[in-house]
Design an enzyme around this catalytic site. Sequence first.
Site, short mmCIF file in Angstrom:
data_model
loop_
_atom_site.label_atom_id
_atom_site.label_comp_id
_atom_site.label_asym_id
_atom_site.label_seq_id
_atom_site.Cartn_x
_atom_site.Cartn_y
_atom_site.Cartn_z
N GLU A 251 26.43 -37.75 -23.27
CA GLU A 251 27.59 -37.19 -23.97
C GLU A 251 27.42 -35.71 -24.29
O GLU A 251 26.39 -35.29 -24.79
CB GLU A 251 27.78 -37.98 -25.28
N ARG B 189 22.69 -31.48 -38.80
CA ARG B 189 22.60 -32.95 -38.86
C ARG B 189 21.17 -33.32 -39.29
O ARG B 189 20.21 -32.91 -38.62
CB ARG B 189 22.84 -33.58 -37.48
N SER C 272 32.89 -34.96 -28.00
CA SER C 272 33.69 -36.02 -28.61
C SER C 272 35.01 -35.40 -29.00
O SER C 272 35.02 -34.28 -29.53
CB SER C 272 33.03 -36.51 -29.90
N ARG D 142 17.65 -35.48 -27.11
CA ARG D 142 18.96 -34.82 -27.13
C ARG D 142 19.54 -34.54 -28.51
O ARG D 142 20.68 -34.12 -28.63
CB ARG D 142 19.95 -35.63 -26.30
N HIS D 143 18.75 -34.77 -29.55
CA HIS D 143 19.23 -34.49 -30.90
C HIS D 143 18.40 -33.39 -31.57
O HIS D 143 17.18 -33.43 -31.55
CB HIS D 143 19.16 -35.75 -31.78
N GLU E 59 19.19 -35.50 -38.70
CA GLU E 59 18.80 -36.59 -37.79
C GLU E 59 17.41 -37.10 -38.17
O GLU E 59 16.51 -36.33 -38.43
CB GLU E 59 18.74 -36.08 -36.35
N ARG F 111 23.49 -29.07 -25.45
CA ARG F 111 23.59 -30.22 -24.53
C ARG F 111 24.26 -29.83 -23.21
O ARG F 111 23.89 -30.33 -22.16
CB ARG F 111 24.42 -31.33 -25.18
P1 ATP Z 1 25.44 -38.67 -30.29
O1 ATP Z 1 26.19 -39.97 -30.12
O2 ATP Z 1 24.85 -38.14 -29.03
O3 ATP Z 1 24.48 -38.70 -31.44
P2 ATP Z 1 27.64 -37.76 -31.83
O4 ATP Z 1 28.62 -38.81 -31.43
O5 ATP Z 1 27.00 -37.83 -33.18
O6 ATP Z 1 26.54 -37.58 -30.69
P3 ATP Z 1 29.56 -35.75 -32.41
O7 ATP Z 1 29.35 -35.86 -33.86
O8 ATP Z 1 30.81 -36.30 -31.89
O9 ATP Z 1 28.33 -36.37 -31.65
O10 ATP Z 1 29.36 -34.23 -31.99
C1 ATP Z 1 30.02 -33.62 -30.89
C2 ATP Z 1 29.00 -33.08 -29.91
O11 ATP Z 1 28.00 -32.35 -30.57
C3 ATP Z 1 28.23 -34.13 -29.13
O12 ATP Z 1 28.96 -34.58 -28.04
C4 ATP Z 1 27.01 -33.36 -28.71
O13 ATP Z 1 27.28 -32.51 -27.60
C5 ATP Z 1 26.75 -32.49 -29.90
N1 ATP Z 1 25.76 -33.09 -30.80
C6 ATP Z 1 25.96 -34.05 -31.72
N2 ATP Z 1 24.85 -34.30 -32.41
C7 ATP Z 1 23.91 -33.47 -31.93
C8 ATP Z 1 22.56 -33.23 -32.27
N3 ATP Z 1 21.96 -33.87 -33.24
N4 ATP Z 1 21.90 -32.28 -31.58
C9 ATP Z 1 22.51 -31.59 -30.61
N5 ATP Z 1 23.78 -31.76 -30.25
C10 ATP Z 1 24.49 -32.69 -30.90
#
Ligand code: ATP
Length: 530
Positions: free
Chosen positions: A453, A302, A456, A310-311, A304, A504
């Site tokens: 979270e 990602r 998902s 947490r990311h 980000e 996470r």
């Molecule tokens: P958030 O709302 O916390 O940014 P997300 O809705 O983008 O998460 P999903 O795309 O649904 O998350 O990804 C599923 C799971 O992957 C999340 O619940 C989380 O545990 C993990 N996750 C998502 N993005 C990240 C990240 N950038 N770094 C670490 N873990 C992540």
Amino acid sequence: MEPEPSSQEISKKAAKKEAAKAKKAAAKKDSAATVSNITIDVPDPLAENYGDIPIEELQSKTIADRVWTTVGTLTDELEGKNVLIRGRAQAIRAVGKKMAFFTVRERIDTVQCVLTVAEGLVSPQMLKFAAGISKESFVDIEGLVSVPPSPIKGASQQVEIQVRKIYVVNRASNLLPMNVEDAARSDVEIEKASEAGEQLVRVNQDTRLNNRVLDLRTPANQGIFRLESQVLTFFQQFLLNEKFVQICTPKLTAGTSEGGAAVFRLDYKKQPACLAQSPQLHKQMAICGDFGRVYVIGPVFRAEDSYTHRHLCEFTGLDVEMEIKQHYSEVMDIVDRLFVEMFDKLNERCQKELEAIGKQYPFTPLKYLRNTLRLTFEEGVQMLKDAGVEVDPLGDLNTESERTLGKLVLEKYGTEFYILHRYPLAVRPFYTMPCPDNEAYSNSFDVFIRGEEIISGAQRVHLPELLESRATECGIDVKTISTYIDSFRYGAPLHGGFGVGLERVVMLFCALDNIRKTSLFPRDPRRLEP
Ligand code: ATP
């Protein structure tokens, strides 16, 4: 995000640190001096019992024929026995000219080794040699196990080794960028010492991550990554027992992306491509290929832009996809049983790791129910409203409201692990199935630990026409995902699934404050090394 100290604070702290360092160095010099002052002008009859092992001995010259004891198994049952251990020289403390304490560490475990000058057993030369070994060097020690009358504070094992032989296998540099003992200290310890007027070194996160190899040697980190390994193991064991098939999906993907998260774009032999932001599309295609139940473990990328606790830009995704018969609750049932069983097993089988983590980063064990609580998004919004927190009923919850809801759920239901389902459709990806009774909502869910979270999931759209229209509504050019959409034209089963972020799960299970603590070599917007 951790607050950055001001430059004034840094310089004050640096000055204090320097003073403390100088004091320590002076004390060390004194004790080392007593040993290095030993004048040795006679040949040592015990010279064979210590020294640096010559390189040829370390080049697989002989097949292992010696009996080794691991530090963690050194207990009073071995009293009086001769043992051979290999570990790192964690701390060396000379006491006068006749004695030295030597702490040897192997993974999480440490043992105190004692050298006492005595005729025929330990010579002054041997003591001098031992006192000169640099910290973090690998040493082989042979000696007699003894049980001291009072508890040993600075080591995990409650026995000592009376050293008879000591050899250096490989020396560490004398100039370590940070001290493992400093990196292993808890904030509580540092604060307590500070109240008592002693300034202990606090190693900041960047120093740790820049020197991750040293940082990983702390007991807490040994615990974190061993726990993470167990999460992976239990995850797989559970799913294999439930007849899931492990699959591998490509990380190089064509076109742009599935939408939502930012992606890392790259040039794939002159074609636009990106690193997979999840295995979502391919795991669904595997379901269309009739695997019934699949899971994927692999890196997820990602791009980000935000720098949060947490990311990460690369994390380990644990992804599940399965055929369902009627309802997305079948997917939530798997989440429920999988995680309750996993938490039970972690608590039961990883006590040592949890203890090591808790010693540096104190936390209370996760509270969870035998049957995981399921609340609808609307119920969650109502709970927040009742507590005076206004949120958009058809929008997403922000980090703050998720945390608040976590606290409210804990107060009302006594759990820190729960599922929130029936999210507004507008905040979910295009492949999420809308609710049958109200199109503003979707057959989707998120799962939370301690108000954050970790998962998902959802029932997915299996109808190609609906998929196409949902993708277009979400601003995705269907041409870029045509092979995915085509997969649903040949008769696709009802299905659903979920994605978990490994780092996470471990971070929140142990109530750690930053995801970088649970990523071996974290990648974030500012860090691509080591
Ligand atoms: P958030 O709302 O916390 O940014 P997300 O809705 O983008 O998460 P999903 O795309 O649904 O998350 O990804 C599923 C799971 O992957 C999340 O619940 C989380 O545990 C993990 N996750 C998502 N993005 C990240 C990240 N950038 N770094 C670490 N873990 C992540």
